[in-house]
Motif scaffolding. Structure first.
Motif, PDB file in Angstrom:
ATOM      1  N   VAL A 229       0.898  -1.287   0.023  1.00 21.40           N
ATOM      2  CA  VAL A 229      -0.097  -0.076  -0.050  1.00 21.40           C
ATOM      3  C   VAL A 229       1.009   1.360   0.206  1.00 21.40           C
ATOM      4  O   VAL A 229       1.701   1.189   0.958  1.00 21.40           O
ATOM      5  N   GLU A 230       0.719   2.090  -0.790  1.00 21.65           N
ATOM      6  CA  GLU A 230       1.426   3.540  -1.018  1.00 21.65           C
ATOM      7  C   GLU A 230       0.621   4.436   0.094  1.00 21.65           C
ATOM      8  O   GLU A 230      -0.856   4.624   0.200  1.00 21.65           O
ATOM      9  N   ASN A 231       1.435   4.927   0.743  1.00 22.01           N
ATOM     10  CA  ASN A 231       1.054   5.620   1.916  1.00 22.01           C
ATOM     11  C   ASN A 231       0.561   7.431   1.539  1.00 22.01           C
ATOM     12  O   ASN A 231       1.115   8.260   2.145  1.00 22.01           O
ATOM     13  N   ILE A 232      -0.227   7.276   0.351  1.00 18.60           N
ATOM     14  CA  ILE A 232      -0.621   8.796  -0.111  1.00 18.60           C
ATOM     15  C   ILE A 232      -2.149   8.772  -0.100  1.00 18.60           C
ATOM     16  O   ILE A 232      -2.908   7.942  -0.687  1.00 18.60           O
ATOM     17  N   LYS A 240      -6.581  -2.334  -0.286  1.00 20.16           N
ATOM     18  CA  LYS A 240      -6.318  -1.748   1.086  1.00 20.16           C
ATOM     19  C   LYS A 240      -6.926  -2.612   2.060  1.00 20.16           C
ATOM     20  O   LYS A 240      -8.200  -2.637   1.939  1.00 20.16           O
ATOM     21  N   HIS A 241      -6.142  -3.104   3.098  1.00 23.59           N
ATOM     22  CA  HIS A 241      -6.717  -3.981   3.973  1.00 23.59           C
ATOM     23  C   HIS A 241      -8.100  -3.662   4.775  1.00 23.59           C
ATOM     24  O   HIS A 241      -8.724  -4.358   4.885  1.00 23.59           O
ATOM     25  N   SER A 242      -8.155  -2.286   5.285  1.00 24.40           N
ATOM     26  CA  SER A 242      -9.088  -1.797   5.501  1.00 24.40           C
ATOM     27  C   SER A 242     -10.502  -1.718   4.915  1.00 24.40           C
ATOM     28  O   SER A 242     -11.736  -1.859   5.565  1.00 24.40           O
ATOM     29  N   LEU A 244     -10.915  -4.231   2.333  1.00 21.26           N
ATOM     30  CA  LEU A 244     -11.192  -5.652   1.724  1.00 21.26           C
ATOM     31  C   LEU A 244     -12.490  -6.164   2.093  1.00 21.26           C
ATOM     32  O   LEU A 244     -13.159  -6.675   1.378  1.00 21.26           O
ATOM     33  N   LYS A 245     -12.699  -6.086   3.292  1.00 19.24           N
ATOM     34  CA  LYS A 245     -13.848  -6.878   3.994  1.00 19.24           C
ATOM     35  C   LYS A 245     -15.328  -6.242   3.410  1.00 19.24           C
ATOM     36  O   LYS A 245     -16.161  -7.013   3.008  1.00 19.24           O
ATOM     37  N   LYS A 246     -15.240  -4.906   3.248  1.00 21.72           N
ATOM     38  CA  LYS A 246     -16.153  -4.201   2.940  1.00 21.72           C
ATOM     39  C   LYS A 246     -16.491  -4.361   1.225  1.00 21.72           C
ATOM     40  O   LYS A 246     -17.673  -4.683   0.834  1.00 21.72           O
ATOM     41  N   ARG A 247     -15.472  -4.594   0.642  1.00 18.80           N
ATOM     42  CA  ARG A 247     -15.383  -4.692  -0.798  1.00 18.80           C
ATOM     43  C   ARG A 247     -15.944  -6.105  -1.193  1.00 18.80           C
ATOM     44  O   ARG A 247     -16.622  -6.276  -2.094  1.00 18.80           O
ATOM     45  N   ILE A 248     -15.495  -7.034  -0.431  1.00 19.84           N
ATOM     46  CA  ILE A 248     -16.015  -8.654  -0.553  1.00 19.84           C
ATOM     47  C   ILE A 248     -17.237  -8.486  -0.255  1.00 19.84           C
ATOM     48  O   ILE A 248     -18.122  -9.419  -0.933  1.00 19.84           O
ATOM     49  N   MET A 249     -17.816  -8.013   0.719  1.00 22.22           N
ATOM     50  CA  MET A 249     -19.170  -8.039   1.087  1.00 22.22           C
ATOM     51  C   MET A 249     -20.105  -7.325   0.103  1.00 22.22           C
ATOM     52  O   MET A 249     -21.288  -7.726  -0.257  1.00 22.22           O
TER      53      MET A 249
END
Length: 423
Positions: A229-232, A240-242, A244-249
């Protein structure tokens, strides 16, 4: 200004609550994108909207609270004007502004360096930047950044995904919130807004890709492959790990029934309540630049004088101090301050042998339809100070009277004064 900022943050909070609890669970991704953008903008505009029909005219005048006058009897330096021009909070604001501006500039420099130092491949509708020894994947406007360590099959999927960000100008949304974060850096809700809209961007891209791609294979790409992940904060991150779960849902979620779009009608009563609140607010947004009316009672020795509460905006023309332009509040305040600086007996507090500390005086008076000063009352910690305050008010010159609806009116004033007695 503080009241204005509080109102903006309150409105943004309400908009975010509606989004999180009502709209974010639906698959109307494009509508949600516009909801977040428009609601953020509207929160800054609504406090300026006033509905005259909500305001009632009261014929017997208004009471205006003037900025506090601060006197030091030892050297008769009237400090209010200095306090108004020199504000510690303002210094903190500009320091924060400069810090976040420098931070933003550093991120832009970092992004520019990636473009300049790495291999560039021009395509028809985008520019591909290959990052050596990296598995990063993100985009910014028409630039797509891909790590060289990502395999070719995944690169195709990522490019297809990032192209949607490019075509829909998602970077503009993120830069908009990035700019607000620099200007209003102390507002944590802007950071939440930016995170919400970044997630919506991913929903939009995922939804469009899945129209022509296998859902399971696409999810495997997200789940099984770990990307850097690029910190920009203002680039579109493929992984983006945060998120990922929402996108899969959202990928596995069935499309929302179109009838559920009726939820957006919740905005109507919410906006109406916000407009009603701002229109009926009895306090002006800027305490220092506008005379503030507050609902309170002033306790004198033998009586309670209740203040009438009416918005200052009800006056067409405020009383004018001689030598000031008409309706010039700043000039009025400065003239009042200079008058007290000139007339106040600097030896009086010492002669009264007052204990060291701050002594507060509250003065009430009216400027009537002829511009004369009438009905002067004062409350002070010592009778002599009370008499001195009344004496100084009586020395005020004849003013040009205030007007309401083309008619001259009596205007009531409250003037606080603080005397700092040194040991």
């Amino acid at each position: 200004m503080i009241n204005y900022i509080i109102q903006v943050m309150l409105f943004q909070l309400l908009f975010l609550i509606v989004y999180d609890f009502v709209l974010s669970k639906e698959t109307f991704f494009t509508k949600n994108r516009w909801y977040l953008l428009i609601s953020a903008i509207m929160s800054f505009c609504i406090p300026f909207i006033q509905i005259p029909s909500f305001q009632k005219v009261v014929s017997n005048g208004v009471r205006i609270l003037l900025p506090e006058i601060v006197l030091s009897p030892q050297n008769m330096i009237e400090k209010t004007e200095v306090y108004q021009n020199f504000n510690g909070g303002l210094i903190i604001f500009w320091l924060g502004f400069l810090f976040f501006l420098v931070l933003f500039s550093f991120k832009v420099y970092k992004l520019s360096s990636l473009i300049i130092k790495n291999f560039i491949e021009k395509k028809d509708s985008y520019t591909l930047i290959t990052l050596p020894n990296s598995k990063k994947a993100f985009s910014f406007f028409n630039y797509i950044f891909l790590g060289a360590d990502i395999n070719e099959l995944e690169k195709e999927k990522i490019i297809s995904h990032e192209l949607i960000h490019c075509k829909q100008k998602h970077s503009l949304d993120l830069l908009f919130f990035e700019s607000l974060k620099i200007l209003i850096w102390f507002n944590p809700l802007l950071y939440i807004y930016q995170k919400r809209i970044a997630t919506v961007h991913e929903y939009i891209s995922d939804a469009i890709i899945l129209k022509s791609a296998d859902k399971k294979l696409y999810m495997n790409t997200l789940v099984n492959q770990l990307f850097d992940v690029e910190n920009i904060s203002f680039v579109n991150q493929f992984y983006k790990h945060s998120q990922l779960k929402k996108r899969i849902m959202m990928i596995t979620k069935e499309k929302s029934n179109k009838m559920k779009q009726i939820k957006y009608l919740l905005l109507v009563p919410i906006l109406a309540s916000m407009l009603f609140y701002t229109a009926c607010s009895n306090t002006e947004n800027n305490v220092l630049e506008k005379r503030t009316i507050t609902k309170q009672q002033i306790q004198t020795k033998n009586e309670i004088i209740e203040k009438e509460v009416i918005p200052f905006t009800m006056i067409d023309k405020a009383p004018t101090f001689p030598g000031c332009p008409e309706n010039d509040e700043s000039c009025f305040n400065k003239k009042m301050q200079k008058h007290f600086q000139k007339e106040f007996d600097a030896e009086l507090p010492n002669s009264l042998k007052l204990s060291p500390g701050k002594k507060r005086i509250i003065m009430l008076f009216k400027i009537n339809k002829e511009g004369a000063i009438t009905e002067i009352k004062a409350k002070a910690p010592h009778p002599a100070l009370q008499e001195e305050a009344v004496r100084i008010i009586k020395l005020l010159p004849i003013m040009k009277p205030g007007e309401l609806n083309g008619k001259k009116v009596t205007v009531k004033y409250t003037l606080p004064m603080r005397i700092e007695v040194e040991a």
